[in-house]
Design a protein around this motif. Structure first.
Motif, mmCIF file in Angstrom:
data_model
loop_
_atom_site.group_PDB
_atom_site.id
_atom_site.type_symbol
_atom_site.label_atom_id
_atom_site.label_comp_id
_atom_site.label_asym_id
_atom_site.label_seq_id
_atom_site.Cartn_x
_atom_site.Cartn_y
_atom_site.Cartn_z
ATOM 1 N N THR A 1 36.407 -24.285 46.600
ATOM 2 C CA THR A 1 35.056 -23.756 46.612
ATOM 3 C C THR A 1 34.077 -24.841 47.040
ATOM 4 N N ASP B 1 29.674 -20.567 42.230
ATOM 5 C CA ASP B 1 30.259 -20.177 40.954
ATOM 6 C C ASP B 1 31.715 -19.759 41.173
ATOM 7 N N VAL B 2 32.570 -20.040 40.165
ATOM 8 C CA VAL B 2 33.964 -19.609 40.247
ATOM 9 C C VAL B 2 34.385 -18.958 38.931
ATOM 10 N N GLU B 3 35.325 -18.029 39.034
ATOM 11 C CA GLU B 3 35.915 -17.380 37.858
ATOM 12 C C GLU B 3 37.414 -17.571 37.890
ATOM 13 N N ARG C 1 41.027 -16.642 35.854
ATOM 14 C CA ARG C 1 41.512 -15.586 34.975
ATOM 15 C C ARG C 1 42.802 -15.995 34.288
ATOM 16 N N ARG D 1 27.246 -25.240 32.102
ATOM 17 C CA ARG D 1 27.697 -24.558 33.325
ATOM 18 C C ARG D 1 29.029 -23.846 33.083
ATOM 19 N N SER E 1 31.475 -21.429 30.805
ATOM 20 C CA SER E 1 31.486 -20.384 29.788
ATOM 21 C C SER E 1 32.812 -19.649 29.875
ATOM 22 N N ALA E 2 33.166 -18.970 28.809
ATOM 23 C CA ALA E 2 34.415 -18.222 28.791
ATOM 24 C C ALA E 2 34.254 -17.019 27.893
ATOM 25 N N THR F 1 38.493 -14.949 30.849
ATOM 26 C CA THR F 1 37.925 -15.474 32.078
ATOM 27 C C THR F 1 37.129 -16.729 31.760
ATOM 28 N N THR G 1 34.426 -19.182 33.441
ATOM 29 C CA THR G 1 33.467 -19.208 34.539
ATOM 30 C C THR G 1 32.814 -20.571 34.616
ATOM 31 N N GLN H 1 29.728 -22.303 36.635
ATOM 32 C CA GLN H 1 28.566 -22.071 37.496
ATOM 33 C C GLN H 1 28.164 -23.366 38.203
ATOM 34 N N THR I 1 29.276 -25.244 40.682
ATOM 35 C CA THR I 1 30.363 -26.213 40.604
ATOM 36 C C THR I 1 29.982 -27.567 41.202
#
Lengths: 114, 109
Positions: A13, A18-20, A22, A64, A66-67, A76, A78, A80, A82
């Protein structure tokens, strides 16, 4: 499922996006964990879930990160906005209960921020 | 704060040459000590749990032991397929385990 499944396996990225990430734990495992492993380094704890609650999120490096976990199953993570220092392998693990059990880890998501 | 120190950082053995890996820990109220094996590009694989001093666990060529301050992973007559990074972790309460940085074992044929 038969094991802990993580997706994607690799993610490249651009800085600032932002990335997610899983994680699909073993069915019936109530505890779920996120760790980070930088190149050649040990495992750094990020957050732990018991069911859908996160009793310990002390390892999240900044706001930045979170889960969440839903349905006592999928989680997930996340990140933010990055940064390059976020580049690492993000490992998810689960266990039947949060105490006295070893973890079953997924194969991880390798995140590269360019 | 819980601390785990593993030594040596790297260990090179000839096939059949037995040795031990060390895990020293500081934790207030040990609930469990865990050993994992990690192969390159994969997540750690659980090997053993030890709960109290004096306890021993065995699996094939591996034997883990526990005292009040440290744990040893003994490898008897290792084979090249035993090459991996071995991680030690401690748990003091529900949830989080604290991991050491690991010992990378290379077994040459």
């Amino acid at each position: 499922g038969a094991g802990v499944s993580q997706s994607p396996s690799n993610k490249v990225t651009e800085k600032g996006k932002d990335v997610e990430l899983r994680c699909d734990p073993i069915s019936g495992h109530t505890a779920l964990y996120w760790y980070r492993q930088s190149l050649g380094q040990g495992l750094e704890f990020l957050i732990y879930f018991q069911g859908n609650s996160a009793p310990d999120k002390s390892g999240l490096p900044s706001d930045r990160f979170s889960a969440e976990r839903t349905g006592g199953s999928v989680s997930t993570l996340t990140i933010q906005r990055t940064q390059q220092e976020d580049s690492a392998v993000y490992l998810c693990a689960s266990s039947p209960e949060p105490l006295n059990y070893g973890y079953t880890f997924g194969s991880g998501t390798r995140l590269t921020v360019v | 704060e819980d601390q785990v120190t593993q030594s040596p950082e790297a260990l090179r053995l000839q096939e059949g040459e037995s040795s031990s890996l060390n895990c020293s820990y500081t934790v207030s109220g040990l609930r469990g000590l865990f050993w994992y094996r990690q192969d390159p590009g994969k997540g750690p694989e659980f090997l053993f749990t030890l709960y109290s001093a004096g306890e021993e666990k065995e699996k094939e060529r591996l034997k883990a032991t526990l005292t009040k301050k440290e744990s040893f992973l003994h490898i008897t007559a290792p084979k090249p397929e035993d090459s991996a990074t071995y991680l030690c972790a401690v748990q003091a309460g529900a949830g989080k385990s604290t991991f050491g940085d690991g010992t990378t074992l290379t077994v040459k044929p």
